[in-house]
Design an enzyme around this catalytic site. Sequence first.
Site, PDB file in Angstrom:
ATOM      1  N   GLU A  84       0.823  -1.205   0.000  1.00 24.25           N
ATOM      2  CA  GLU A  84       0.000   0.000   0.000  1.00 24.25           C
ATOM      3  C   GLU A  84       0.859   1.258   0.000  1.00 24.25           C
ATOM      4  OE1 GLU A  84      -4.068  -1.592   2.122  1.00 24.25           O
ATOM      5  OE2 GLU A  84      -2.441  -0.932   3.396  1.00 24.25           O
ATOM      6  N   CYS A  98       3.480   8.664   0.390  1.00 23.24           N
ATOM      7  CA  CYS A  98       3.971   7.850   1.512  1.00 23.24           C
ATOM      8  C   CYS A  98       4.192   6.445   0.946  1.00 23.24           C
ATOM      9  CB  CYS A  98       2.930   7.845   2.632  1.00 23.24           C
ATOM     10  SG  CYS A  98       3.376   6.749   3.994  1.00 23.24           S
ATOM     11  N   CYS A 105       6.336  -6.451   7.505  1.00 20.09           N
ATOM     12  CA  CYS A 105       7.402  -5.803   8.278  1.00 20.09           C
ATOM     13  C   CYS A 105       7.781  -6.701   9.443  1.00 20.09           C
ATOM     14  CB  CYS A 105       6.912  -4.453   8.788  1.00 20.09           C
ATOM     15  SG  CYS A 105       8.172  -3.580   9.750  1.00 20.09           S
ATOM     16  N   CYS A 109       5.640  -3.688  15.659  1.00 19.56           N
ATOM     17  CA  CYS A 109       5.114  -2.636  16.536  1.00 19.56           C
ATOM     18  C   CYS A 109       3.670  -2.999  16.893  1.00 19.56           C
ATOM     19  CB  CYS A 109       5.166  -1.275  15.852  1.00 19.56           C
ATOM     20  SG  CYS A 109       6.844  -0.837  15.351  1.00 19.56           S
ATOM     21  N   CYS A 112       0.463  -1.552  15.101  1.00 24.20           N
ATOM     22  CA  CYS A 112       0.530  -1.420  13.634  1.00 24.20           C
ATOM     23  C   CYS A 112      -0.005  -2.671  12.942  1.00 24.20           C
ATOM     24  CB  CYS A 112       1.980  -1.168  13.228  1.00 24.20           C
ATOM     25  SG  CYS A 112       2.235  -1.224  11.461  1.00 24.20           S
ATOM     26  N   GLY A 152       6.742  -1.449   6.254  1.00 26.02           N
ATOM     27  CA  GLY A 152       8.136  -1.887   6.317  1.00 26.02           C
ATOM     28  C   GLY A 152       9.055  -0.925   7.039  1.00 26.02           C
ATOM     29  N   GLU A 153      10.226  -1.441   7.395  1.00 27.38           N
ATOM     30  CA  GLU A 153      11.272  -0.635   8.038  1.00 27.38           C
ATOM     31  C   GLU A 153      12.328  -0.341   6.959  1.00 27.38           C
ATOM     32  OE1 GLU A 153      12.503   0.952  10.962  1.00 27.38           O
ATOM     33  OE2 GLU A 153      14.116   1.271   9.522  1.00 27.38           O
ATOM     34  N   SER A 207      10.671   6.850  14.737  1.00 26.59           N
ATOM     35  CA  SER A 207       9.389   6.474  15.338  1.00 26.59           C
ATOM     36  C   SER A 207       9.692   6.123  16.785  1.00 26.59           C
ATOM     37  CB  SER A 207       8.802   5.262  14.622  1.00 26.59           C
ATOM     38  OG  SER A 207       8.631   5.556  13.263  1.00 26.59           O
ATOM     39  N   LEU A 208       9.606   7.118  17.645  1.00 24.43           N
ATOM     40  CA  LEU A 208      10.058   6.942  19.030  1.00 24.43           C
ATOM     41  C   LEU A 208       8.950   6.310  19.891  1.00 24.43           C
ATOM     42  CD1 LEU A 208      12.256   7.416  21.127  1.00 24.43           C
ATOM     43  CD2 LEU A 208      11.408   9.757  21.420  1.00 24.43           C
ATOM     44  N   HIS A 209       7.838   6.984  19.988  1.00 24.33           N
ATOM     45  CA  HIS A 209       6.633   6.504  20.688  1.00 24.33           C
ATOM     46  C   HIS A 209       6.761   6.357  22.201  1.00 24.33           C
ATOM     47  CE1 HIS A 209       5.452   6.163  16.647  1.00 24.33           C
ATOM     48  NE2 HIS A 209       5.997   4.992  16.413  1.00 24.33           N
ATOM     49  N   ASN A 283      -4.085   5.784  15.838  1.00 21.54           N
ATOM     50  CA  ASN A 283      -5.268   5.454  15.042  1.00 21.54           C
ATOM     51  C   ASN A 283      -5.844   4.119  15.472  1.00 21.54           C
ATOM     52  OD1 ASN A 283      -5.466   7.668  13.083  1.00 21.54           O
ATOM     53  ND2 ASN A 283      -3.375   7.034  12.607  1.00 21.54           N
ATOM     54  N   CYS A 326      -1.290   6.295   9.872  1.00 23.42           N
ATOM     55  CA  CYS A 326      -0.185   5.579  10.496  1.00 23.42           C
ATOM     56  C   CYS A 326      -0.687   4.347  11.235  1.00 23.42           C
ATOM     57  CB  CYS A 326       0.532   6.481  11.483  1.00 23.42           C
ATOM     58  SG  CYS A 326       1.162   7.964  10.712  1.00 23.42           S
TER      59      CYS A 326
END
Length: 340
Positions: A84, A98, A105, A109, A112, A152-153, A207-209, A283, A326
Amino acid sequence: MSIEELEALMAELGQPAYRARQTAAWVHRRGVRSFDSMTDLPAELRALLSERAELAQPLVRESRRSRDGSVKLLLELEDGERIESVAIPDEDGRLTACVSTQAGCPCGCVFCMTGRSGYRRNLDSAEIVCQVSAAASSAGRPVTNVVFMGMGEPLLNLEEVTRALSVITDRRCVGIGSRHVTVSTVGIPPAIDRLSGFRGQVGLALSLHSAVEQTRRRLVPYSRRWSLADIRESLVRYSSAVNRPVTLEYCLIGGVNDSRAEAEALTAFARGVRAKINLIGCNRVEGLPWRSPSPRAMKAFRDWVAESCPVVTLRASRGSDISAACGQLGGVSGGVSGSG
Ligand code: SF4
């Protein structure tokens, strides 16, 4: 192919180097999908190119438009793999693509959709660049910005990502300035150091979070391999190598990473890093328990962070009504529609 690779092909075919630039312009600027349409190339060269090269384009299996104008594309690659991409227009006339860098991936996470569907394979550079042209076609205008924040990373597929970056940022190819390109990562210090060697100054987003080691290990399991201190050091090196700030992305999850203590850990992490901080509400993903904090709680978190880090923004999520935001990409949508 980069211009250098196209030039090598032209040399092999006994052609002058400028034919590479002409061919790249047809592909990336005019979007032609057949060598026969490249009318300023000699017929003999067009025939040779048809034998030696391929103008591949993924099939658009589905295209969904959000109320905010974002378009999520479900693309099918040559081997049937589905990925996507999202085209995100804004009120200033920009169009951001994007793009995905892997099918699935391995990072896992917890919030996700892609992370939950597992890892299938790396994309090659052509499959990454094609997403930029697919985004432009879906919007009917050129892409101005590219973010590597899809499935993906990117830094686990660094070789193909840097090849794609070369084509995307080269003025003779797609021609988007490296300052308008951002690569996102969960934080892999050796790969961040390698990316700083890329000739353009592409932006880096972590992407800390959470800046609390225990919380982060829970949210971003792949990052357990490195300490937050090591990741932070690699950001400092990157920002100084490319001479631009990095971005700290922070997805706020109610009751998980939105406390005052988490805000203080975030500001402590950001201290001494040339960074801007983007906060965004988590989200909703079907089947997952994570919820965004209330708007009031998010503003409170932003204000706590702003006490010591002035460059902090609370951003609105885009495309969440079509699962394009996201954490919501999964490559599993069904049905056939869109431009094919
Ligand atoms: Fe992978 Fe990004 Fe999803 Fe994490 S958030 S699992 S890195 S796609």
